[in-house]
Design a protein around this motif. Sequence first.
Motif, short mmCIF file in Angstrom:
data_model
loop_
_atom_site.label_atom_id
_atom_site.label_comp_id
_atom_site.label_asym_id
_atom_site.label_seq_id
_atom_site.Cartn_x
_atom_site.Cartn_y
_atom_site.Cartn_z
N GLU A 1 -1.88 -5.99 -4.20
CA GLU A 1 -1.32 -6.69 -3.05
C GLU A 1 -2.37 -6.66 -1.95
O GLU A 1 -2.88 -5.59 -1.58
N VAL A 2 -2.70 -7.84 -1.42
CA VAL A 2 -3.79 -7.96 -0.46
C VAL A 2 -3.35 -8.81 0.73
O VAL A 2 -2.32 -9.49 0.69
N TYR A 3 -4.15 -8.76 1.79
CA TYR A 3 -3.91 -9.58 2.97
C TYR A 3 -4.83 -10.80 2.96
O TYR A 3 -5.98 -10.72 2.51
N ILE A 4 -4.32 -11.91 3.47
CA ILE A 4 -5.15 -13.09 3.70
C ILE A 4 -5.68 -12.98 5.12
O ILE A 4 -4.91 -12.92 6.08
N THR A 5 -7.00 -12.94 5.26
CA THR A 5 -7.62 -12.69 6.56
C THR A 5 -8.42 -13.87 7.10
O THR A 5 -9.04 -13.77 8.15
N GLY A 6 -8.40 -14.99 6.38
CA GLY A 6 -9.13 -16.16 6.86
C GLY A 6 -9.24 -17.22 5.78
O GLY A 6 -8.72 -17.06 4.67
N TYR A 7 -9.93 -18.29 6.11
CA TYR A 7 -10.15 -19.36 5.14
C TYR A 7 -11.48 -20.04 5.40
O TYR A 7 -12.03 -19.98 6.51
N ILE B 1 -8.01 -15.15 10.56
CA ILE B 1 -6.63 -15.07 11.02
C ILE B 1 -6.18 -13.61 11.02
O ILE B 1 -6.76 -12.77 10.33
N LYS B 2 -5.16 -13.34 11.81
CA LYS B 2 -4.63 -11.99 11.85
C LYS B 2 -4.03 -11.63 10.49
O LYS B 2 -3.38 -12.46 9.85
N PRO B 3 -4.22 -10.39 10.04
CA PRO B 3 -3.74 -10.00 8.71
C PRO B 3 -2.24 -9.74 8.68
O PRO B 3 -1.78 -8.60 8.69
N ILE B 4 -1.48 -10.83 8.64
CA ILE B 4 -0.03 -10.69 8.61
C ILE B 4 0.58 -11.23 7.31
O ILE B 4 1.72 -10.90 6.97
N PHE C 1 3.08 -15.24 -2.86
CA PHE C 1 3.14 -14.61 -1.55
C PHE C 1 4.16 -13.47 -1.58
O PHE C 1 5.09 -13.46 -2.37
N ILE C 2 3.94 -12.50 -0.71
CA ILE C 2 4.87 -11.41 -0.54
C ILE C 2 5.63 -11.65 0.75
O ILE C 2 5.04 -11.66 1.84
N ILE C 3 6.91 -11.89 0.64
CA ILE C 3 7.73 -12.21 1.81
C ILE C 3 8.29 -10.93 2.42
O ILE C 3 8.89 -10.12 1.71
#
Length: 277
Positions: free
Chosen positions: A189-195, A248-251, A275-277
């Motif tokens: 499980e990871v965070y999306i931090t940008g694109y 982006i913020k890691p949310i 995605f993890i909701i």
Amino acid sequence: MFIPPMLLQYAKNNEPFDDISTFAELKWDGIRLIVSNMKELNLYTKNTNATAKYPELHNPPIPKGTILDGEIVVLDEQGRADFEATNGGFRSSKKRKPVVFMAFDILYHQGLDVTGLPLIRRKQLLEETLQETDHYRIVRPINGSAKDFFDIVCQHGLEGIVLKKKDSKYFKGVRSWSWQKVINYQKAEVYITGYSKKENSWLLGYPDGDRIRPIGALELGITQSARESMWPVFQSFKSGESKDHVYIKPIVRCKVKYRDWYKSGAMRLPVFEEFII
């Protein structure tokens, strides 16, 4: 003489199966190589003549008129394939470690094209033709259950297995269901931090204590619907940008599957799952 290699399909749901008409063998984690020992020796990757790069393979223990298919690997102290070392040595000759060619098929024998023969016969010809050395070895099918074999592969952290129809011909340059791969994926499980501004990829971060550690980019498995659903979120939580990326913020968290970790700390070949909701 270059022959475009036969390619594999992913087994359904990436799951092994037992079938008496099918071989199971270890999938070596390296670089595909065609060893062509016709009038002269040539070593071909899928798109490069790499003969000069691997002098340790220049005296193959096979007669003229032979072409083999296999994988080159750098072996670690436990005898496992070190993909990072293999790939690094291909990209740069500096401090390159010697490779081993793992032969799993024979395409020409005594100057004759044998790709039309069934795999079980080609395996016999491979055994008769190749004398194993420190740099040339044979990949042999296992006896027993492919499912049990895959469990053992996973326990030892190896790449996976290949399932091959015993009567299959060698289809040059074709991705065939006669050969299927089952990969030992890890999950995280990871965070999306940008694109990326230029490519369809997302930057990933991994929880590491009280910080989010960058672990590279995610390109595989991102569907159009996933991309569209995240776009408003990305725009609402921008935290900065560079020439190539928007941060982006890691949310937002998601589940990915991946091969393993590079020594640099980057995740190797992550694939988006959900995605993890």
